[in-house]
Design a protein around this motif. Structure first.
Motif, PDB file in Angstrom:
ATOM      1  N   THR A  52       0.855  -1.192   0.000  1.00 56.03           N
ATOM      2  CA  THR A  52       0.000   0.000   0.000  1.00 56.03           C
ATOM      3  C   THR A  52       0.883   1.231   0.000  1.00 56.03           C
ATOM      4  OG1 THR A  52      -1.706  -1.129   1.300  1.00 56.03           O
ATOM      5  CG2 THR A  52      -1.822   1.272   1.166  1.00 56.03           C
ATOM      6  N   MET A  53       0.669   2.105  -0.966  1.00 61.25           N
ATOM      7  CA  MET A  53       1.373   3.389  -1.027  1.00 61.25           C
ATOM      8  C   MET A  53       0.410   4.485  -0.573  1.00 61.25           C
ATOM      9  SD  MET A  53       3.821   5.556  -2.020  1.00 61.25           S
ATOM     10  CE  MET A  53       4.914   4.972  -3.300  1.00 61.25           C
ATOM     11  N   VAL A  54       0.784   5.204   0.472  1.00 63.99           N
ATOM     12  CA  VAL A  54      -0.020   6.316   0.960  1.00 63.99           C
ATOM     13  C   VAL A  54       0.686   7.612   0.565  1.00 63.99           C
ATOM     14  CG1 VAL A  54      -1.072   7.437   2.955  1.00 63.99           C
ATOM     15  CG2 VAL A  54      -0.836   4.935   2.909  1.00 63.99           C
ATOM     16  N   ILE A  55       0.030   8.437  -0.219  1.00 69.20           N
ATOM     17  CA  ILE A  55       0.586   9.726  -0.641  1.00 69.20           C
ATOM     18  C   ILE A  55      -0.142  10.824   0.114  1.00 69.20           C
ATOM     19  CG2 ILE A  55       1.018  11.283  -2.572  1.00 69.20           C
ATOM     20  CD1 ILE A  55       0.856   8.855  -4.424  1.00 69.20           C
ATOM     21  N   VAL A  56       0.591  11.633   0.851  1.00 71.59           N
ATOM     22  CA  VAL A  56      -0.005  12.741   1.598  1.00 71.59           C
ATOM     23  C   VAL A  56       0.406  14.029   0.901  1.00 71.59           C
ATOM     24  CG1 VAL A  56      -0.307  13.790   3.863  1.00 71.59           C
ATOM     25  CG2 VAL A  56       0.307  11.366   3.689  1.00 71.59           C
ATOM     26  N   THR A  57      -0.547  14.714   0.309  1.00 71.33           N
ATOM     27  CA  THR A  57      -0.197  15.867  -0.516  1.00 71.33           C
ATOM     28  C   THR A  57      -1.316  16.896  -0.493  1.00 71.33           C
ATOM     29  OG1 THR A  57       0.579  16.499  -2.734  1.00 71.33           O
ATOM     30  CG2 THR A  57      -1.140  14.819  -2.626  1.00 71.33           C
ATOM     31  N   ASP A  58      -1.132  17.955  -1.255  1.00 75.18           N
ATOM     32  CA  ASP A  58      -2.187  18.947  -1.417  1.00 75.18           C
ATOM     33  C   ASP A  58      -2.771  18.825  -2.816  1.00 75.18           C
ATOM     34  OD1 ASP A  58      -0.235  20.057  -3.051  1.00 75.18           O
ATOM     35  OD2 ASP A  58       0.275  21.655  -1.657  1.00 75.18           O
ATOM     36  N   GLU A  59      -3.810  19.588  -3.067  1.00 72.55           N
ATOM     37  CA  GLU A  59      -4.493  19.490  -4.359  1.00 72.55           C
ATOM     38  C   GLU A  59      -3.577  19.886  -5.510  1.00 72.55           C
ATOM     39  OE1 GLU A  59      -7.410  17.779  -5.915  1.00 72.55           O
ATOM     40  OE2 GLU A  59      -8.187  18.623  -4.049  1.00 72.55           O
ATOM     41  N   GLU A  60      -2.733  20.874  -5.275  1.00 71.69           N
ATOM     42  CA  GLU A  60      -1.871  21.394  -6.331  1.00 71.69           C
ATOM     43  C   GLU A  60      -0.875  20.348  -6.842  1.00 71.69           C
ATOM     44  OE1 GLU A  60       1.411  24.991  -7.026  1.00 71.69           O
ATOM     45  OE2 GLU A  60       0.305  24.835  -5.137  1.00 71.69           O
ATOM     46  N   ASN A  61      -0.356  19.532  -5.924  1.00 71.33           N
ATOM     47  CA  ASN A  61       0.678  18.568  -6.292  1.00 71.33           C
ATOM     48  C   ASN A  61       0.148  17.151  -6.470  1.00 71.33           C
ATOM     49  OD1 ASN A  61       3.429  20.115  -6.010  1.00 71.33           O
ATOM     50  ND2 ASN A  61       2.198  20.738  -4.247  1.00 71.33           N
ATOM     51  N   ALA A  62      -1.152  16.969  -6.295  1.00 71.66           N
ATOM     52  CA  ALA A  62      -1.722  15.628  -6.328  1.00 71.66           C
ATOM     53  C   ALA A  62      -1.578  14.968  -7.700  1.00 71.66           C
ATOM     54  CB  ALA A  62      -3.194  15.669  -5.922  1.00 71.66           C
ATOM     55  N   TYR A  63      -1.831  15.706  -8.766  1.00 69.59           N
ATOM     56  CA  TYR A  63      -1.811  15.100 -10.102  1.00 69.59           C
ATOM     57  C   TYR A  63      -0.450  14.486 -10.412  1.00 69.59           C
ATOM     58  CZ  TYR A  63      -1.826  14.580 -15.172  1.00 69.59           C
ATOM     59  OH  TYR A  63      -1.707  14.067 -16.444  1.00 69.59           O
ATOM     60  N   ILE A 110      -5.658  13.977   0.746  1.00 69.00           N
ATOM     61  CA  ILE A 110      -5.651  15.412   0.486  1.00 69.00           C
ATOM     62  C   ILE A 110      -6.509  16.083   1.558  1.00 69.00           C
ATOM     63  CG2 ILE A 110      -6.228  17.259  -1.140  1.00 69.00           C
ATOM     64  CD1 ILE A 110      -5.950  15.219  -3.402  1.00 69.00           C
ATOM     65  N   LYS A 111      -5.878  16.900   2.375  1.00 71.14           N
ATOM     66  CA  LYS A 111      -6.596  17.621   3.421  1.00 71.14           C
ATOM     67  C   LYS A 111      -7.020  18.970   2.861  1.00 71.14           C
ATOM     68  CE  LYS A 111      -3.894  15.293   7.000  1.00 71.14           C
ATOM     69  NZ  LYS A 111      -2.995  15.448   8.164  1.00 71.14           N
ATOM     70  N   ARG A 112      -8.323  19.132   2.674  1.00 72.76           N
ATOM     71  CA  ARG A 112      -8.848  20.340   2.043  1.00 72.76           C
ATOM     72  C   ARG A 112      -9.045  21.452   3.060  1.00 72.76           C
ATOM     73  NH1 ARG A 112     -10.908  19.708  -3.162  1.00 72.76           N
ATOM     74  NH2 ARG A 112     -11.085  21.965  -2.996  1.00 72.76           N
ATOM     75  N   HIS A 113      -8.694  22.669   2.662  1.00 71.42           N
ATOM     76  CA  HIS A 113      -8.897  23.818   3.533  1.00 71.42           C
ATOM     77  C   HIS A 113     -10.362  24.241   3.484  1.00 71.42           C
ATOM     78  CE1 HIS A 113      -4.649  24.258   4.223  1.00 71.42           C
ATOM     79  NE2 HIS A 113      -4.421  24.283   2.916  1.00 71.42           N
ATOM     80  N   ALA A 114     -10.873  24.638   4.620  1.00 70.44           N
ATOM     81  CA  ALA A 114     -12.265  25.087   4.689  1.00 70.44           C
ATOM     82  C   ALA A 114     -12.439  26.403   3.939  1.00 70.44           C
ATOM     83  CB  ALA A 114     -12.681  25.258   6.139  1.00 70.44           C
ATOM     84  N   ARG A 115     -13.472  26.467   3.106  1.00 73.23           N
ATOM     85  CA  ARG A 115     -13.732  27.684   2.343  1.00 73.23           C
ATOM     86  C   ARG A 115     -14.700  28.615   3.049  1.00 73.23           C
ATOM     87  NH1 ARG A 115     -15.440  24.611  -3.041  1.00 73.23           N
ATOM     88  NH2 ARG A 115     -16.387  23.341  -1.385  1.00 73.23           N
ATOM     89  N   ASN A 116     -15.459  28.089   3.988  1.00 76.89           N
ATOM     90  CA  ASN A 116     -16.431  28.907   4.710  1.00 76.89           C
ATOM     91  C   ASN A 116     -16.685  28.291   6.088  1.00 76.89           C
ATOM     92  OD1 ASN A 116     -18.359  26.727   4.269  1.00 76.89           O
ATOM     93  ND2 ASN A 116     -18.531  27.519   2.159  1.00 76.89           N
ATOM     94  N   MET A 141     -10.381  15.119   2.461  1.00 72.31           N
ATOM     95  CA  MET A 141     -10.883  15.199   3.823  1.00 72.31           C
ATOM     96  C   MET A 141     -11.162  16.640   4.210  1.00 72.31           C
ATOM     97  SD  MET A 141      -8.272  12.460   5.580  1.00 72.31           S
ATOM     98  CE  MET A 141      -8.063  10.824   4.850  1.00 72.31           C
ATOM     99  N   TYR A 142     -12.309  16.843   4.847  1.00 72.99           N
ATOM    100  CA  TYR A 142     -12.741  18.177   5.248  1.00 72.99           C
ATOM    101  C   TYR A 142     -13.008  18.195   6.756  1.00 72.99           C
ATOM    102  CZ  TYR A 142     -13.757  18.672   0.224  1.00 72.99           C
ATOM    103  OH  TYR A 142     -13.676  18.694  -1.150  1.00 72.99           O
ATOM    104  N   GLY A 143     -12.712  19.331   7.371  1.00 73.34           N
ATOM    105  CA  GLY A 143     -13.061  19.498   8.781  1.00 73.34           C
ATOM    106  C   GLY A 143     -12.245  18.595   9.689  1.00 73.34           C
ATOM    107  N   GLU A 144     -12.873  18.154  10.763  1.00 74.76           N
ATOM    108  CA  GLU A 144     -12.173  17.403  11.797  1.00 74.76           C
ATOM    109  C   GLU A 144     -11.605  16.083  11.288  1.00 74.76           C
ATOM    110  OE1 GLU A 144     -12.928  15.685  16.324  1.00 74.76           O
ATOM    111  OE2 GLU A 144     -14.526  16.757  15.254  1.00 74.76           O
ATOM    112  N   VAL A 145     -12.236  15.479  10.289  1.00 74.17           N
ATOM    113  CA  VAL A 145     -11.746  14.190   9.793  1.00 74.17           C
ATOM    114  C   VAL A 145     -10.319  14.311   9.258  1.00 74.17           C
ATOM    115  CG1 VAL A 145     -12.606  14.431   7.423  1.00 74.17           C
ATOM    116  CG2 VAL A 145     -12.378  12.159   8.431  1.00 74.17           C
TER     117      VAL A 145
END
Length: 311
Positions: A34-45, A66-72, A101-105
């Motif tokens: 299993t390969m787990v990649i921890v990245t942001d949206e910009e570098n995911a592709y 990908i841990k998404r930043h809250a927009r609101n 992933m969004y929020g506390e998750v």
């Protein structure tokens, strides 16, 4: 085949993986890790593409966190998981799951990833960017036998390199070190041919190049000589010079995929020394999942007198 899941759970993702493999007619799982990649949206592709190319040599289940930043305010208070499941030609020779992933998750990514790991298979975690200060103690890193970082992706690589020395644990490695494999192999082969003691050494490279610093530390540890760091215009490492009583051993690569090897008393000859893509670096790291002792030696600059140079 691609399956999109909104506001989902790890259990539903697992079911989607089974459904996808059955739909393409290959229900049996033949993956080796299993390969787990921890990245942001910009570098995911780019990270996913590299992992999928590496999967042709190492079939794997790739989990992209990908841990998404809250927009609101609603996003900040609402914890949820979206997933994208890819199987078949969409995922190299394995499976790919993109977990947004969004929020506390997002603060408990390990609890989402853990049920999705292949049973009884090694786990590798790769941070293309924004690696934790101590990868082995990171909740995701603690799940892995191998943890891959990249000093080329940080703003101040020399400072982070020193932090890596303090936090090193068996299983840690860095792509700046992997980029040196061809250099180390050629230097070891050249020293085998020359069969004379090295009395001085220099590594020439662009300023603040982490691979050049690791190479210099490795040479110091293996040869028990001081290695001068010489700044050039680059790109990356441009030359290594090893002084002997019979003359210099030189590998010179000012630019391009070819280098010139010069040994005392012999005519220069050309060597292939290309800059390898990330997919090749990842594939190399997946070939062996035990602790990389040579990386630890180079990282710490540990002297090993009277020890033959090897890679």
């Amino acid at each position: 085949m691609r399956i999109d899941l909104t506001d989902t759970t790890a259990s539903k993702v697992n079911k989607a993986l089974v459904q996808g493999r059955r739909a393409i007619g290959t229900p049996a799982v033949g993956m080796v890790l299993t390969m787990v990649i921890v990245t942001d949206e910009e570098n995911a592709y780019d990270a996913i593409k590299a992992a999928e190319e590496a999967s042709h040599e190492h079939p794997s289940r790739t989990l992209v966190v990908i841990k998404r930043h809250a927009r609101n305010l609603r996003d900040r208070t609402r914890s949820h998981l979206d997933a994208e499941v890819r199987v078949g030609s969409e995922a190299g020779t394995g499976e790919t799951v993109v977990l947004r992933m969004y929020g506390e998750v997002s603060e408990h990514a390990d609890s989402v990833v853990l049920p999705l790991l292949l049973p009884d298979a090694p786990v590798v975690v790769w941070w293309p960017v924004d690696a934790p200060d101590n990868p082995a103690k990171d909740p995701l890193g603690a799940l892995a036998q191998r943890r891959i970082t990249d000093l080329y992706a940080v703003e101040h690589p020399m400072e982070v390199l020193q932090a890596r020395v303090r936090s090193y644990a068996p299983g840690d490695t860095d792509l700046a070190w992997t980029r040196l494999t061809l250099w180390r192999s050629m230097l070891a082969a050249a020293l085998d041919q020359a069969r004379v003691p090295v009395i001085s050494a220099a590594v020439e490279a662009e300023a603040d190049n982490p691979a050049a610093e690791l190479l210099a530390r490795w040479l110091e540890a293996r040869l028990d000589v001081r290695v001068d760091r010489v700044v050039t215009d680059g790109p990356v490492i441009t030359a290594v010079r090893l002084g002997t009583a019979n003359g210099e051993i030189v590998i010179d690569r000012p630019e391009g995929p070819l280098a010139t090897l010069t040994l005392p008393g012999q005519p220069p000859r050309s060597l292939a020394l290309k800059v390898r893509p990330t997919s090749e670096l990842i594939a190399e790291e997946l070939r062996r999942l035990d602790a990389d002792e040579m990386y630890a030696i180079a990282l710490r600059g540990e002297a090993t007198k009277e020890t033959p140079v090897h890679v």
